[in-house]
Structure formats: C-alpha cells, structure tokens
Write a protein that holds these residues in place. Structure first.
Motif, PDB file in Angstrom:
ATOM      1  N   GLY A 173       0.815  -1.213   0.000  1.00 31.23           N
ATOM      2  CA  GLY A 173       0.000   0.000   0.000  1.00 31.23           C
ATOM      3  C   GLY A 173       0.843   1.255   0.000  1.00 31.23           C
ATOM      4  O   GLY A 173       0.553   2.211  -0.710  1.00 31.23           O
ATOM      5  N   GLN A 174       1.900   1.248   0.813  1.00 34.05           N
ATOM      6  CA  GLN A 174       2.808   2.400   0.841  1.00 34.05           C
ATOM      7  C   GLN A 174       3.450   2.610  -0.534  1.00 34.05           C
ATOM      8  O   GLN A 174       3.552   3.739  -1.014  1.00 34.05           O
ATOM      9  CB  GLN A 174       3.900   2.205   1.896  1.00 34.05           C
ATOM     10  CG  GLN A 174       3.454   2.442   3.322  1.00 34.05           C
ATOM     11  CD  GLN A 174       3.153   3.882   3.617  1.00 34.05           C
ATOM     12  OE1 GLN A 174       2.004   4.219   3.900  1.00 34.05           O
ATOM     13  NE2 GLN A 174       4.126   4.743   3.564  1.00 34.05           N
ATOM     14  N   ALA A 175       3.895   1.524  -1.147  1.00 37.49           N
ATOM     15  CA  ALA A 175       4.518   1.634  -2.473  1.00 37.49           C
ATOM     16  C   ALA A 175       3.510   2.151  -3.500  1.00 37.49           C
ATOM     17  O   ALA A 175       3.818   3.037  -4.293  1.00 37.49           O
ATOM     18  CB  ALA A 175       5.090   0.286  -2.906  1.00 37.49           C
ATOM     19  N   ALA A 176       2.296   1.604  -3.465  1.00 39.11           N
ATOM     20  CA  ALA A 176       1.264   2.033  -4.414  1.00 39.11           C
ATOM     21  C   ALA A 176       0.910   3.504  -4.202  1.00 39.11           C
ATOM     22  O   ALA A 176       0.776   4.261  -5.163  1.00 39.11           O
ATOM     23  CB  ALA A 176       0.016   1.155  -4.263  1.00 39.11           C
ATOM     24  N   PHE A 177       0.785   3.906  -2.933  1.00 42.60           N
ATOM     25  CA  PHE A 177       0.455   5.301  -2.652  1.00 42.60           C
ATOM     26  C   PHE A 177       1.602   6.216  -3.064  1.00 42.60           C
ATOM     27  O   PHE A 177       1.371   7.307  -3.595  1.00 42.60           O
ATOM     28  CB  PHE A 177       0.106   5.493  -1.169  1.00 42.60           C
ATOM     29  CG  PHE A 177      -0.689   6.736  -0.919  1.00 42.60           C
ATOM     30  CD1 PHE A 177      -2.044   6.761  -1.168  1.00 42.60           C
ATOM     31  CD2 PHE A 177      -0.067   7.888  -0.458  1.00 42.60           C
ATOM     32  CE1 PHE A 177      -2.784   7.923  -0.956  1.00 42.60           C
ATOM     33  CE2 PHE A 177      -0.800   9.048  -0.241  1.00 42.60           C
ATOM     34  CZ  PHE A 177      -2.163   9.062  -0.494  1.00 42.60           C
ATOM     35  N   GLY A 178       2.843   5.773  -2.847  1.00 43.00           N
ATOM     36  CA  GLY A 178       4.000   6.552  -3.279  1.00 43.00           C
ATOM     37  C   GLY A 178       4.004   6.757  -4.784  1.00 43.00           C
ATOM     38  O   GLY A 178       4.292   7.850  -5.282  1.00 43.00           O
ATOM     39  N   LEU A 179       3.666   5.707  -5.530  1.00 43.33           N
ATOM     40  CA  LEU A 179       3.592   5.821  -6.989  1.00 43.33           C
ATOM     41  C   LEU A 179       2.457   6.749  -7.419  1.00 43.33           C
ATOM     42  O   LEU A 179       2.629   7.590  -8.308  1.00 43.33           O
ATOM     43  CB  LEU A 179       3.414   4.439  -7.621  1.00 43.33           C
ATOM     44  CG  LEU A 179       4.664   3.563  -7.610  1.00 43.33           C
ATOM     45  CD1 LEU A 179       4.304   2.094  -7.784  1.00 43.33           C
ATOM     46  CD2 LEU A 179       5.628   4.013  -8.700  1.00 43.33           C
ATOM     47  N   ALA A 180       1.306   6.619  -6.771  1.00 40.77           N
ATOM     48  CA  ALA A 180       0.171   7.486  -7.112  1.00 40.77           C
ATOM     49  C   ALA A 180       0.508   8.945  -6.810  1.00 40.77           C
ATOM     50  O   ALA A 180       0.194   9.844  -7.598  1.00 40.77           O
ATOM     51  CB  ALA A 180      -1.068   7.041  -6.335  1.00 40.77           C
ATOM     52  N   HIS A 181       1.158   9.174  -5.688  1.00 46.77           N
ATOM     53  CA  HIS A 181       1.561  10.531  -5.307  1.00 46.77           C
ATOM     54  C   HIS A 181       2.497  11.120  -6.361  1.00 46.77           C
ATOM     55  O   HIS A 181       2.356  12.266  -6.780  1.00 46.77           O
ATOM     56  CB  HIS A 181       2.247  10.484  -3.933  1.00 46.77           C
ATOM     57  CG  HIS A 181       2.799  11.789  -3.501  1.00 46.77           C
ATOM     58  ND1 HIS A 181       4.131  12.105  -3.659  1.00 46.77           N
ATOM     59  CD2 HIS A 181       2.212  12.868  -2.923  1.00 46.77           C
ATOM     60  CE1 HIS A 181       4.334  13.329  -3.189  1.00 46.77           C
ATOM     61  NE2 HIS A 181       3.196  13.817  -2.738  1.00 46.77           N
ATOM     62  N   MET A 182       3.448  10.315  -6.799  1.00 48.75           N
ATOM     63  CA  MET A 182       4.413  10.752  -7.810  1.00 48.75           C
ATOM     64  C   MET A 182       3.696  11.101  -9.120  1.00 48.75           C
ATOM     65  O   MET A 182       4.030  12.093  -9.777  1.00 48.75           O
ATOM     66  CB  MET A 182       5.395   9.607  -8.043  1.00 48.75           C
ATOM     67  CG  MET A 182       6.735   9.974  -8.544  1.00 48.75           C
ATOM     68  SD  MET A 182       7.759   8.484  -8.666  1.00 48.75           S
ATOM     69  CE  MET A 182       7.672   7.788  -7.024  1.00 48.75           C
ATOM     70  N   MET A 183       2.709  10.280  -9.494  1.00 51.08           N
ATOM     71  CA  MET A 183       1.961  10.527 -10.729  1.00 51.08           C
ATOM     72  C   MET A 183       1.197  11.846 -10.653  1.00 51.08           C
ATOM     73  O   MET A 183       1.121  12.582 -11.644  1.00 51.08           O
ATOM     74  CB  MET A 183       0.997   9.372 -10.999  1.00 51.08           C
ATOM     75  CG  MET A 183       1.677   8.094 -11.392  1.00 51.08           C
ATOM     76  SD  MET A 183       0.448   6.771 -11.547  1.00 51.08           S
ATOM     77  CE  MET A 183       1.525   5.367 -11.757  1.00 51.08           C
ATOM     78  N   ASP A 184       0.655  12.143  -9.493  1.00 50.55           N
ATOM     79  CA  ASP A 184      -0.063  13.408  -9.303  1.00 50.55           C
ATOM     80  C   ASP A 184       0.878  14.589  -9.555  1.00 50.55           C
ATOM     81  O   ASP A 184       0.558  15.504 -10.320  1.00 50.55           O
ATOM     82  CB  ASP A 184      -0.620  13.456  -7.874  1.00 50.55           C
ATOM     83  CG  ASP A 184      -1.296  14.781  -7.556  1.00 50.55           C
ATOM     84  OD1 ASP A 184      -1.981  15.335  -8.437  1.00 50.55           O
ATOM     85  OD2 ASP A 184      -1.148  15.256  -6.415  1.00 50.55           O
ATOM     86  N   HIS A 185       2.044  14.555  -8.956  1.00 46.43           N
ATOM     87  CA  HIS A 185       2.979  15.669  -9.121  1.00 46.43           C
ATOM     88  C   HIS A 185       3.618  15.676 -10.509  1.00 46.43           C
ATOM     89  O   HIS A 185       3.965  16.747 -11.019  1.00 46.43           O
ATOM     90  CB  HIS A 185       4.020  15.659  -7.998  1.00 46.43           C
ATOM     91  CG  HIS A 185       3.405  16.057  -6.705  1.00 46.43           C
ATOM     92  ND1 HIS A 185       3.129  17.372  -6.387  1.00 46.43           N
ATOM     93  CD2 HIS A 185       2.943  15.308  -5.670  1.00 46.43           C
ATOM     94  CE1 HIS A 185       2.538  17.411  -5.211  1.00 46.43           C
ATOM     95  NE2 HIS A 185       2.411  16.175  -4.755  1.00 46.43           N
ATOM     96  N   TYR A 186       3.742  14.512 -11.133  1.00 47.64           N
ATOM     97  CA  TYR A 186       4.220  14.464 -12.509  1.00 47.64           C
ATOM     98  C   TYR A 186       3.262  15.255 -13.407  1.00 47.64           C
ATOM     99  O   TYR A 186       3.691  16.051 -14.240  1.00 47.64           O
ATOM    100  CB  TYR A 186       4.335  13.017 -13.000  1.00 47.64           C
ATOM    101  CG  TYR A 186       4.646  12.915 -14.470  1.00 47.64           C
ATOM    102  CD1 TYR A 186       5.911  13.246 -14.950  1.00 47.64           C
ATOM    103  CD2 TYR A 186       3.684  12.511 -15.382  1.00 47.64           C
ATOM    104  CE1 TYR A 186       6.203  13.171 -16.315  1.00 47.64           C
ATOM    105  CE2 TYR A 186       3.969  12.432 -16.733  1.00 47.64           C
ATOM    106  CZ  TYR A 186       5.222  12.765 -17.195  1.00 47.64           C
ATOM    107  OH  TYR A 186       5.509  12.697 -18.532  1.00 47.64           O
TER     108      TYR A 186
END
Length: 190
Positions: free
Chosen positions: A155-168
């Motif tokens: 979950g942490q990894a998935a949320f980290g990726l989603a967070h990165m996509m938002d800022h991308y």
C-alpha cells in the motif's frame, strides 16, 4: 483502524492493474507468459522504473532559470502553489516517506527543502529513487499486504507511486506553460 489503512491493499491492486495495463497498451516489451507468478518486488519495481524515467526526464527538461516558476495569477487561482523546483523537491522528500521501512523513524530535519539549484535538486531526486528501489526490492509475497504501523508495504509503495503521478501531472503543466513539451509526450523518430 483508519479507513486509509483498509484501502491500501485495494489501492495497491487497482494502481498495479491500471498501470500494468497502460504499460502493455503502449507496446512495451512482452511480459512473462500468462499464469507466471511475478513477485511483488518485480511488479512494483517495473512501475517505479517507468515513473522514475518520466519524472526525472521532465524535471531535467525545465531550464535552471525556470525552477522558480509557478503559474502567474493571470492564469487562474494559483496563489501559494509550489514552484516547479518545489514540486520536484516535494517528490524527492516524499519518496523517503513512502519508501522507507515502517519500523525506522523518519529523520526530523529536511535537507532537501533547503536546496536551491537545479543540479542539487535533480541529484536529490535521483538519490530518492535509489532509496525507493531498495525499499521495493524488499517487498515479498509474505510481507506485501501485512499491516505495519504505516499500512502495508504494498500500500505504501502504491500510494507513493500514485503521489508521484499526481505531481508528474503538475510539473508537465508547468513545462507546457513554459512552451516545453514533456519528454514522454514528444513524438519519437521511430
């Protein structure tokens, strides 16, 4: 139990499924045959590697003199938003949060926040991805969705990726507002 803790496994599965489907639709290299077990570390790492390339390439595409760019008031209600450089620093800093051992306390100081030059910010971003890859390498079938004090590792990894996509997405808008097509959106010569 917090709702966000309950959602992590669901979020992770949805993010992995959506992103994996997207990567396959883009004509990426063929994956393993149907029915092959793929470790969580391999699945998350493939996603992180793709996101890392897009994010770092976009960050490097912005000229150094535009790292302080934020949308002007004439473009809408953008008062108080992060500058381009602050967006990149935020993701670098967040990578240390999302991709860290949940049993190890986070440091109190934030040296990334003090960085000002493009070179230093890009260096910090790249170093944060080294940490993220190391964290993901430790995700196994046995620990992927086991609750820790911060949620599950998956979950942490998935949320980290989603967070990165938002800022991308945000930095791509900043690039376009400066007349720069994000590298991932440029047509290749193939």
């Amino acid at each position: 139990m917090r709702l966000s803790s309950l959602c992590y496994p669901f979020l992770g599965c949805c993010l992995l499924a959506a992103t994996s489907t997207s990567i396959l639709a883009q004509g990426g290299p063929p994956g393993p045959p149907v029915g092959t077990h793929v470790s969580p570390a391999a699945a998350y790492d493939k996603l992180l590697t793709g996101m890392e390339k897009e994010f770092v390439d976009a960050a490097e595409a912005m000229p150094a003199d535009k790292f302080n760019f934020s949308p002007p008031a004439s473009a809408g209600d953008f008062k108080g938003v992060r500058t381009f450089g602050e967006q990149v620093k935020h993701v670098a800093d967040a990578n240390y949060y999302f991709f860290h051992d949940p049993e190890v306390p986070m440091p109190k100081d934030d040296p990334i926040a003090k960085l000002t030059s493009k070179d230093d910010i890009i260096k910090a971003l790249k170093e944060s991805f080294v940490v993220a890859h190391k964290y993901i390498a430790g995700i196994t079938d046995e620990n992927d969705f086991v609750m820790t004090k911060n949620g599950t590792r998956g979950g942490q990894a998935a949320f980290g990726l989603a967070h990165m996509m938002d800022h991308y997405g945000q930095i791509c808008v900043y690039l376009r507002m400066n007349g720069i097509v994000p590298p991932a959106s440029r047509k290749s010569s193939m």
